[in-house]
Design an enzyme around this catalytic site. Sequence first.
Site, mmCIF file in Angstrom:
data_model
loop_
_atom_site.group_PDB
_atom_site.id
_atom_site.type_symbol
_atom_site.label_atom_id
_atom_site.label_comp_id
_atom_site.label_asym_id
_atom_site.label_seq_id
_atom_site.Cartn_x
_atom_site.Cartn_y
_atom_site.Cartn_z
ATOM 1 N N HIS A 72 0.830 -1.207 0.000
ATOM 2 C CA HIS A 72 0.000 0.000 0.000
ATOM 3 C C HIS A 72 0.865 1.257 0.000
ATOM 4 C CE1 HIS A 72 0.247 1.147 4.380
ATOM 5 N NE2 HIS A 72 0.377 -0.146 4.567
ATOM 6 N N ASP A 74 -0.429 4.450 0.883
ATOM 7 C CA ASP A 74 -0.879 5.511 1.781
ATOM 8 C C ASP A 74 -0.225 5.386 3.150
ATOM 9 O OD1 ASP A 74 -2.408 3.131 2.160
ATOM 10 O OD2 ASP A 74 -3.918 4.252 3.287
ATOM 11 N N ASP A 97 6.040 1.603 7.073
ATOM 12 C CA ASP A 97 4.639 1.234 6.878
ATOM 13 C C ASP A 97 3.996 2.084 5.796
ATOM 14 O OD1 ASP A 97 2.140 0.112 7.268
ATOM 15 O OD2 ASP A 97 1.680 1.297 9.048
ATOM 16 N N GLU A 130 -5.226 1.712 2.438
ATOM 17 C CA GLU A 130 -5.093 0.604 3.382
ATOM 18 C C GLU A 130 -5.196 1.099 4.810
ATOM 19 O OE1 GLU A 130 -3.177 -2.293 6.102
ATOM 20 O OE2 GLU A 130 -2.634 -0.194 5.723
ATOM 21 N N GLU A 131 -4.705 2.316 5.058
ATOM 22 C CA GLU A 131 -4.752 2.870 6.408
ATOM 23 C C GLU A 131 -6.124 3.425 6.756
ATOM 24 O OE1 GLU A 131 -2.525 2.418 8.482
ATOM 25 O OE2 GLU A 131 -0.560 2.313 7.512
ATOM 26 N N GLU A 154 3.994 -5.723 4.084
ATOM 27 C CA GLU A 154 3.994 -5.183 5.444
ATOM 28 C C GLU A 154 5.324 -5.548 6.089
ATOM 29 O OE1 GLU A 154 1.903 -3.235 6.929
ATOM 30 O OE2 GLU A 154 0.144 -3.351 5.608
ATOM 31 N N HIS A 333 3.666 4.119 12.469
ATOM 32 C CA HIS A 333 2.819 5.205 12.984
ATOM 33 C C HIS A 333 3.498 6.035 14.066
ATOM 34 C CE1 HIS A 333 -1.115 2.844 11.769
ATOM 35 N NE2 HIS A 333 -0.161 2.772 10.842
#
Length: 368
Positions: A72, A74, A97, A130-131, A154, A333
């Site tokens: 992903h 985003d 991530d 995805e987030e 991931e 994050h």
Amino acid sequence: MTARPGSGPRPAHHDLLIGAVAIPSLSGEEAAVAEFLRGWMATHGFAAHLDGVGNAVGVRGDGPLTVVLLGHMDTVPGEIAVRVDNQGVLHGRGSVDAKGSLCTFAAAVAALPPEALAAARFVVIGATEEEAPSSRGARHALTGYAPDAVFIGEPSGWDALTLGYKGRLVARVRVEKDNFHTAGEGTSAADDLTEGWFRVRAWAAGVGEGEGVFARVQATLQDLGASADGLTQRAWATIGLRLPPGLSPEEAGEALCAAFADLDAEVTLLGHERAVRHPRDNALTRALRVAIRAAGGTPTFKVKTGTSDMNVVAPHWPVPTAAYGPGDSALDHTPEERLSLAEYDRAVAVLTDALTRLAQTLTPAALP
């Protein structure tokens, strides 16, 4: 940007990763990074395009088998200055991530030898949102491909692979009742909501009691508040549940609603995904394990308490699947998100080797 250690031009796959991380791409705002990834893939041997929901898609190979590599583009919010420090570590939102994993996919497929490309078609997908609860990019990909094996992008660490993710359920709870004098008998809206929350916590604690965290329910309050205007009291909360395999979102929703059933609460069930856990031994995991050992590592298996696009695609693509990518997921994050370029290099080499081995061994007879 601080230069990386060593001299000479940067490898093309470093330019890919650094360039992707340097482009902000919050969920729903991925157009610029998608075009960057499409352009890089188009100049490195892929048939590349942007699909109907903005996914960046690149295809190499024309063999009879299809391997989908779904990552992903985003990121969550939080600006981190993009730089490569003197130790060769890339700092920036999305480095772990999960642009690091997605760029590993593109770089590895770009490096595949002719024999691998003759055996299989490799589809790299940089997915949108995805987030976000929508998982829009992954859901769209389900309509276009019927893969024989799937890699999810991931962070697992270059020498590990992830086989499972917990499920999730989000619920919004609201309690309203007439205002009353606090010197009188009775409970406030906030009292009732809190009582329901204590019941949810007690139920969650009893699921998988005594087992590891992957087998238990994790319950958290994501939002909580209360107010009164002199006539009506209101209390509200958003509850998040992380669900183990064997407990469906529907069953968890019934338990949550039961906790508030006698409290005159309004419970709205929101986003949900089922937990998933793939087998340890199949053609895909064997190829990854052999490649990790060949690179000097000791392969390990992981399961994670979060969710990913693996949860979305697993019910529809019942084929050998694992999540793979460089980096420490504990940095996801966080303000300290960063990725070692040396680890990224090792992941690209491992995945190139694994895909080459997989293309030679993944036959219809090897599939479930």
